[in-house]
Design an enzyme around this catalytic site. Structure first.
Site, PDB file in Angstrom:
ATOM      1  N   ASP A  99      -0.853   1.486  -3.664  1.00 33.76           N
ATOM      2  CA  ASP A  99      -1.911  -0.116  -4.981  1.00 33.76           C
ATOM      3  C   ASP A  99      -2.763   1.019  -5.798  1.00 33.76           C
ATOM      4  OD1 ASP A  99      -2.240   0.265  -2.245  1.00 33.76           O
ATOM      5  OD2 ASP A  99      -3.710  -1.125  -2.293  1.00 33.76           O
TER       6      ASP A  99
ATOM      7  N   LYS B  96     -11.182   0.174  -0.720  1.00 42.68           N
ATOM      8  CA  LYS B  96     -11.299   1.282  -0.952  1.00 42.68           C
ATOM      9  C   LYS B  96     -11.158   1.908  -2.376  1.00 42.68           C
ATOM     10  CE  LYS B  96      -7.870   2.153   1.805  1.00 42.68           C
ATOM     11  NZ  LYS B  96      -7.434   0.973   2.760  1.00 42.68           N
TER      12      LYS B  96
ATOM     13  N   ASP C 272      -5.652   2.188  -3.699  1.00 40.90           N
ATOM     14  CA  ASP C 272      -6.972   2.240  -2.899  1.00 40.90           C
ATOM     15  C   ASP C 272      -7.681   3.094  -2.254  1.00 40.90           C
ATOM     16  OD1 ASP C 272      -5.262   1.602  -1.251  1.00 40.90           O
ATOM     17  OD2 ASP C 272      -6.259  -0.229  -0.502  1.00 40.90           O
ATOM     18  N   ARG C 273      -6.215   4.533  -1.815  1.00 39.63           N
ATOM     19  CA  ARG C 273      -6.445   5.475  -1.473  1.00 39.63           C
ATOM     20  C   ARG C 273      -6.591   7.180  -1.635  1.00 39.63           C
ATOM     21  NH1 ARG C 273      -3.119   5.172   4.522  1.00 39.63           N
ATOM     22  NH2 ARG C 273      -3.155   2.984   5.303  1.00 39.63           N
TER      23      ARG C 273
ATOM     24  N   SER D 137       0.788  -1.073  -0.177  1.00 42.77           N
ATOM     25  CA  SER D 137      -0.142  -0.329  -0.420  1.00 42.77           C
ATOM     26  C   SER D 137       0.286   1.088   0.049  1.00 42.77           C
ATOM     27  CB  SER D 137      -0.666  -0.081   1.304  1.00 42.77           C
ATOM     28  OG  SER D 137      -1.744   1.117   1.343  1.00 42.77           O
ATOM     29  N   HIS D 138       0.560   2.316   1.234  1.00 43.13           N
ATOM     30  CA  HIS D 138       1.593   3.158   1.415  1.00 43.13           C
ATOM     31  C   HIS D 138       2.773   3.185   1.589  1.00 43.13           C
ATOM     32  CE1 HIS D 138      -0.906   2.168   4.939  1.00 43.13           C
ATOM     33  NE2 HIS D 138      -0.265   3.379   5.565  1.00 43.13           N
TER      34      HIS D 138
HETATM   35  C1  G16 Z   1      -5.119  -0.466   5.421  1.00 39.50           C
HETATM   36  C2  G16 Z   1      -6.824  -0.797   5.177  1.00 39.50           C
HETATM   37  C3  G16 Z   1      -7.298   0.055   6.239  1.00 39.50           C
HETATM   38  C4  G16 Z   1      -6.770   1.109   7.579  1.00 39.50           C
HETATM   39  C5  G16 Z   1      -5.061   1.647   6.908  1.00 39.50           C
HETATM   40  C6  G16 Z   1      -5.099   1.975   8.207  1.00 39.50           C
HETATM   41  O1  G16 Z   1      -4.786   0.504   4.440  1.00 39.50           O
HETATM   42  O2  G16 Z   1      -7.102  -1.138   3.925  1.00 39.50           O
HETATM   43  O3  G16 Z   1      -8.175  -0.286   6.607  1.00 39.50           O
HETATM   44  O4  G16 Z   1      -7.967   1.965   7.498  1.00 39.50           O
HETATM   45  O5  G16 Z   1      -4.337   0.327   6.528  1.00 39.50           O
HETATM   46  O6  G16 Z   1      -4.573   0.683   9.174  1.00 39.50           O
HETATM   47  P1  G16 Z   1      -3.835   0.636  10.968  1.00 39.50           P
HETATM   48  O7  G16 Z   1      -4.461   1.774  10.937  1.00 39.50           O
HETATM   49  O8  G16 Z   1      -3.800  -0.535  10.916  1.00 39.50           O
HETATM   50  O9  G16 Z   1      -2.526   1.191   9.806  1.00 39.50           O
HETATM   51  P2  G16 Z   1      -4.154   0.558   3.392  1.00 39.50           P
HETATM   52  O10 G16 Z   1      -4.636   1.585   2.455  1.00 39.50           O
HETATM   53  O11 G16 Z   1      -3.254   0.455   4.097  1.00 39.50           O
HETATM   54  O12 G16 Z   1      -4.344  -0.999   2.555  1.00 39.50           O
END
Ligand code: G16
Length: 547
Positions: free
Chosen positions: A283, A380, A285-286, A117-118
């Site tokens: 990826d 998302k 989704d954000r 992801s990020h």
């Molecule tokens: C993921 C999850 C999200 C979550 C985020 C932060 O996002 O898909 O639902 O809100 O992580 O999670 P945490 O607070 O546990 O770090 P992504 O975009 O990283 O896949």
């Protein structure tokens, strides 16, 4: 071409740390590069998700370092596990929402998405593997638990002994009895966006002077954004910046927030900034939405999209309801209440929205962590949220600031900030949460930093559809007068622990809505520190990231 079938069964030793977190298994690249680490996890997926023989799977990732190697391993292992057909994105690329759409569109059995992801990429960055089920959404906890259990006991994995498959060319080839189909990663997704949004209206607004900048942060959305914004919507070349996916994201964090998308933010706050600026993550989704001189918090964005849904083609008949993760602000709740919509509060993690979306209880979902989406997929969706805003600007002729301010006048304003303490000592972080948890029963009625605690609890979620219960999802402190602080540990970090503190305060009266969020929340920020002796216990002077 049919390759020789040569299934090998390789002995392996289990790892004890393959427990998927908030969103799949995320670790340093170096961990995934350990011999058999990827193979064990992939075999554990095939061992846990039911009979995969003859089934269709979708495969792709955000193109980060190690993506291609893992794609090859998965293709060979899928064939050896008797999967029937895999559709894989050209060069191994698929954004997370595009993968979710493909699973649904082609009625696949499931999908494997490679992304952290990020999180940063490159040889010393992060990697991740996520399994999605047939509704297109992230595997629910009962599936991720089964995968983890399998990974702890695994003794062998199966793999085809064959050369690498050419994934740089569209078309079909075969490994043993499995068809590998390399597909265009963009076209199906772009078509879906064209069904949901009024592209003609947006084109007219652009011709009429609406200006836009999209920063793909050198991550997966580049090709999608070039196709949608510059080709289909006819925006000028250069609208999309950092639009070529790089394996290390150019050394940056592909994280669309005020810190990591700073160039965009600066542009938007400058005199000659465009009407709308947006960014997406590794990826895809954000999303981050910034109007000219106006940052829109993800919590507000969710509420505003829901309140204005009927202005947008795909939702013109209205929406059933909204779901938000617990730490997300209650801005959407005020919309739901006024418009008579369902509203649900779930734990952090998109996987918790799947049941509600499948059951038709909600149409929109959102999280404070820059995630917004709808029932069009089960992830998302960054570009979806951005197109929604473009559609809204085109339909109303208003600026982002006008839309946001009018929203606050109508529904009230939820001041909101999140303070992250990243890469802190894991033991200290856990102790801090445990200590607070042990005091929860005694907090109501006590004062901290001049504020009185009305109620305190440890959030647990009872899924209204399947009855499952998820406990310890974040500690909530509610104050008299309406403020709230949430403490939780991140489930996506890969080094030490990340403590997240979410602070929120609602002001209904537009005349009392001041414009500085950190000032409006100053008392809660002090209380958050005092209640747990935060900075001292974590050994930090200030948060690593404030959003
Ligand atoms: C993921 C999850 C999200 C979550 C985020 C932060 O996002 O898909 O639902 O809100 O992580 O999670 P945490 O607070 O546990 O770090 P992504 O975009 O990283 O896949």
């Amino acid at each position: 071409m049919v390759m020789d079938m040569a299934i090998q069964t390789i002995s392996t030793t289990a790892f004890d740390d393959q427990n998927p977190g908030t969103s799949g298994l995320r670790k340093k690249v170096k961990v995934f590069q350990k011999p058999n680490y990827v193979e064990n996890f992939i075999q554990s997926i095939f061992n846990s998700v039911g009979d995969v023989s003859g089934k269709l799977f979708i495969l792709g990732g955000d193109g980060r370092f190690f993506n291609k190697e893992v794609i090859q391993k998965i293709l060979k292992m899928a064939a050896a596990n008797k999967v029937g057909h895999i559709k894989v994105g050209l060069n191994g690329i698929l954004s997370t929402p595009a993968a979710s759409h493909l699973i649904r569109k082609y009625k696949a059995f499931g999908g494997i998405i490679l992304s952290a992801s990020h999180n940063p990429g490159g040889p010393s960055g992060d990697f991740g593997i996520k399994y999605n089920i047939s509704n297109g959404g992230p595997a629910p906890e009962k599936v991720t638990k089964a995968i983890f259990e399998s990974s702890k006991n695994i003794t062998s994995y199966k793999i085809e002994d064959c050369g690498d498959i050419d994934i740089a060319k569209l078309g079909k080839t075969q490994i043993g009895s499995m068809v590998v189909e390399v597909i265009d990663p963009v076209v199906d997704y772009a078509n879906l966006m064209e069904e949901l949004f009024d592209f003609d209206l947006i084109r007219k607004a652009i011709a009429g002077g609406l200006t836009f900048r999209f920063d793909a942060l050198n991550a997966v959305t580049g090709p999608y954004a070039h196709e949608i914004f510059e080709k289909r919507l006819g925006m000028k070349k250069g609208t999309v910046v950092n639009g070529t996916p790089l394996p290390d994201f150019g050394g940056r964090h592909p994280d669309p927030n005020l810190v990591h998308a700073h160039d965009l933010y600066e542009l938007m706050m400058s005199e000659d900034g465009p009407d709308l600026g947006a960014a997406s993550d590794g990826d895809g989704d954000r999303n981050m939405i910034v109007g000219w001189k106006r940052f829109v918090t993800p919590s507000d964005s969710l509420a505003i999209l829901a309140a204005n849904a009927k202005l947008v083609k795909g939702y013109r008949n209205g929406i059933a309801g909204i779901a938000r993760s617990m730490p997300t602000s209650a801005a959407a709740d005020y919309v739901a209440k006024k418009l008579g919509l369902n509203i649900y509060e779930t734990p952090t993690g998109w996987k918790f929205f799947g049941n509600l979306l499948d059951a038709g209880k909600v149409t929109f979902c959102g999280e404070e962590s820059f995630g917004t989406g709808s029932n069009h997929v089960r992830e998302k969706d960054g570009l979806w949220a951005i197109l929604f805003w473009l559609n809204l600007l085109a339909a109303t002729g208003k600026s982002v600031s006008e839309i946001v301010e009018q929203h606050w006048q109508l529904f009230g304003r939820s001041y909101y900030t999140r303070h992250d303490y990243e890469e802190v000592d894991q033991t200290a972080a856990k102790a801090l949460i445990e200590d607070l948890r042990s005091r929860l029963g005694k907090l109501a009625g006590t004062d901290v930093a001049g504020l009185t605690i009305a109620k305190a609890d440890d959030f647990s979620y009872h899924d209204p559809i399947d009855g499952s219960v998820s406990e310890h999802q974040g500690i909530r402190i509610f104050f008299e007068g309406g403020g709230r602080i949430v403490y939780r540990l991140s489930g996506t970090g890969t080094a030490g622990a990340t403590v997240r503190i979410y602070m929120e305060h609602y002001v209904a009266d537009p005349l009392k809505q001041d414009d500085n969020t950190q000032e409006a929340l100053a008392a809660l920020i002090v209380a958050a520190d005092e209640l747990v002796d935060l900075k001292k216990k974590l050994g930090r002077d200030a948060p690593s990231v404030i959003t």
